[in-house]
Motif scaffolding. Structure first.
Motif, short mmCIF file in Angstrom:
data_model
loop_
_atom_site.label_atom_id
_atom_site.label_comp_id
_atom_site.label_asym_id
_atom_site.label_seq_id
_atom_site.Cartn_x
_atom_site.Cartn_y
_atom_site.Cartn_z
N THR A 106 0.82 -1.22 0.00
CA THR A 106 0.00 0.00 0.00
C THR A 106 0.85 1.26 0.00
O THR A 106 0.56 2.22 -0.72
CB THR A 106 -0.94 0.01 1.23
N ALA A 107 1.91 1.27 0.78
CA ALA A 107 2.76 2.46 0.89
C ALA A 107 3.43 2.80 -0.43
O ALA A 107 3.63 3.97 -0.77
CB ALA A 107 3.81 2.26 1.98
N LEU A 108 3.79 1.77 -1.21
CA LEU A 108 4.48 1.99 -2.47
C LEU A 108 3.51 2.14 -3.64
O LEU A 108 3.74 2.91 -4.57
CB LEU A 108 5.44 0.83 -2.75
N PHE A 109 2.41 1.40 -3.59
CA PHE A 109 1.45 1.39 -4.69
C PHE A 109 0.60 2.65 -4.71
O PHE A 109 0.13 3.09 -5.74
CB PHE A 109 0.58 0.14 -4.59
N GLY A 110 0.37 3.23 -3.53
CA GLY A 110 -0.35 4.49 -3.46
C GLY A 110 -1.85 4.36 -3.25
O GLY A 110 -2.57 5.36 -3.25
N LYS A 111 -2.37 3.14 -3.08
CA LYS A 111 -3.78 2.98 -2.75
C LYS A 111 -3.96 1.67 -2.01
O LYS A 111 -3.07 0.82 -2.00
CB LYS A 111 -4.65 3.02 -4.01
N ASN A 112 -5.12 1.53 -1.37
CA ASN A 112 -5.37 0.34 -0.57
C ASN A 112 -5.40 -0.90 -1.45
O ASN A 112 -5.86 -0.88 -2.59
CB ASN A 112 -6.70 0.48 0.18
N LEU A 127 -12.91 -6.35 -3.75
CA LEU A 127 -14.12 -5.95 -3.01
C LEU A 127 -15.26 -5.54 -3.93
O LEU A 127 -16.43 -5.75 -3.60
CB LEU A 127 -13.78 -4.80 -2.05
N CYS A 128 -14.93 -4.95 -5.08
CA CYS A 128 -16.01 -4.53 -5.99
C CYS A 128 -16.22 -5.50 -7.15
O CYS A 128 -16.91 -5.18 -8.12
CB CYS A 128 -15.77 -3.12 -6.50
N ASN A 129 -15.62 -6.70 -7.02
CA ASN A 129 -15.79 -7.75 -8.04
C ASN A 129 -15.39 -7.27 -9.44
O ASN A 129 -15.99 -7.67 -10.44
CB ASN A 129 -17.24 -8.27 -8.08
N LYS A 130 -14.40 -6.40 -9.51
CA LYS A 130 -13.97 -5.86 -10.80
C LYS A 130 -13.38 -6.98 -11.65
O LYS A 130 -12.57 -7.77 -11.18
CB LYS A 130 -12.94 -4.75 -10.60
N LYS A 131 -13.79 -7.01 -12.89
CA LYS A 131 -13.34 -8.08 -13.79
C LYS A 131 -11.96 -7.74 -14.34
O LYS A 131 -11.81 -7.25 -15.46
CB LYS A 131 -14.37 -8.29 -14.90
N GLN A 181 -17.10 -9.62 5.79
CA GLN A 181 -16.12 -8.61 6.15
C GLN A 181 -15.16 -8.40 4.99
O GLN A 181 -14.69 -9.38 4.40
CB GLN A 181 -15.34 -9.06 7.39
N PRO A 182 -14.86 -7.16 4.63
CA PRO A 182 -13.96 -6.90 3.50
C PRO A 182 -12.63 -7.64 3.61
O PRO A 182 -12.15 -8.21 2.62
CB PRO A 182 -13.76 -5.38 3.55
N SER A 183 -12.04 -7.65 4.81
CA SER A 183 -10.74 -8.31 4.97
C SER A 183 -10.85 -9.81 4.74
O SER A 183 -9.92 -10.43 4.20
CB SER A 183 -10.19 -8.04 6.38
#
Length: 327
Positions: free
Chosen positions: A221-227, A233-237, A266-268
């Protein structure tokens, strides 16, 4: 011939974009544009255009307007994407439709689109104007086609690997490729070199997007810049999910689909469970092999350019740096 580093080019194009003045009214139309363009970013597309030009000519300031056009167009797409996605934050700041309102986001975005064409035309060599505008117009249209496909994927039960790769080529790769080709053409490159740089941009763009898919699951997360895990979590294809569904046996596929359909978990827990399925199916290895394949094909195209090897070093090093983002 002097070639500028990526940091020097980024600094110069940032200064140029910051100095752009919209001496027109009403201010409420142009203030959101100033706001969007000062949120920062890597300026990847204009830097690539300037690098391609700088392999053939030294006076990069001559095409700052065209480089700014690519960046203004890119930010127009982000502004409208944020509105369509109901996103509230972009680069740590409120999105335009949140800070102002939805109507402002639509109209200021439309204005950015028009401005991008204005800047692309400004001081463009008359003998290249038709070619440059054709390339830019084609890329702009294809980006919209990619966005439409991405929206359609949200309601499709299944998306094939080929369909996904077509979508990311249109939505991500073609604008990178266009920036490189226009930069080369304006720099006096041969048609063959300009096309090779376009093809190079397509391959590298595909590698970048697949890398983003990978890092969304396995990045720091620290290097990639987002969680991490947002796509899960959003089932993105993404390539990750498509590959998992394609390679899973019936039991594993049902297990994965259970997590995709579970809206109460739970998201995690969901991120952990889906990641474990990916690991079992060797999805990360498959994805990394695909990334490496596109990257290798792209760098081979760069090697074939008709310029001296030392003139390719800055662009090559820049791409290597981008591809080493925690992969």
């Amino acid at each position: 011939m002097k070639q500028l580093s990526s940091l020097e080019l980024q600094k110069q194009i940032n200064a140029y974009i910051e100095a752009l003045s919209y001496m027109r009214d009403p201010r409420k139309l142009y203030d959101p544009i100033d706001y969007v363009l000062t949120l920062g970013g890597k300026r990847l597309r204009p830097v690539l255009m300037l690098m391609a030009y700088n392999m053939y000519r030294e006076d990069v300031n001559r095409i700052f307007s065209q480089a700014a056009a690519i960046e203004v167009y890119h930010n127009f797409t982000l502004l409208h994407d944020d509105l369509m996605d109901h996103a509230t934050v972009r680069r740590g700041k409120s999105t335009v439709h949140v800070k102002w309102n939805e109507n402002t986001a639509i109209l200021s975005g439309d204005t950015m689109l028009i401005l991008s064409y204005y800047y692309m035309l400004q001081n463009c060599s008359s003998n290249l104007m038709e070619t440059v505008m054709f390339e830019f117009g084609r890329a702009a249209l294809e980006v919209c086609e990619g966005q439409q496909l991405d929206m359609e994927f949200e309601t499709m039960s299944e998306v094939s690997e080929d369909e996904y790769l077509k979508m990311i080529r249109l939505k991500t790769s073609v604008l990178l490729a266009c920036a490189l080709k226009i930069g080369a053409l304006l720099g006096g490159a041969s048609g063959q070199d300009a096309q090779m740089l376009y093809d190079f941009g397509i391959k590298i763009g595909l590698a970048f997007q697949l890398q983003d898919d990978y890092l969304d699951v396995y990045g720091d997360t620290a290097l990639f810049g987002k969680n991490i895990g947002g796509d899960i979590l959003c089932n993105k294809k993404t390539f990750m999910l498509i590959t998992a569904l394609k390679n899973a046996d019936e039991k594993t596929r049902l297990h994965l689909q259970k997590w995709l359909l579970d809206q109460q978990c739970q998201p995690s827990d969901k991120i952990k469970a889906v990641t474990e399925i990916y690991n079992e199916l060797s999805v990360p290895d498959i994805c990394k092999a695909k990334i490496q394949s596109y990257y290798k094909e792209g760098m081979e195209l760069l090697d074939r350019l008709s310029v001296a090897p030392e003139k390719k070093t800055i662009l090559s090093s820049y791409i290597v740096g981008l591809m080493q983002r925690n992969l």
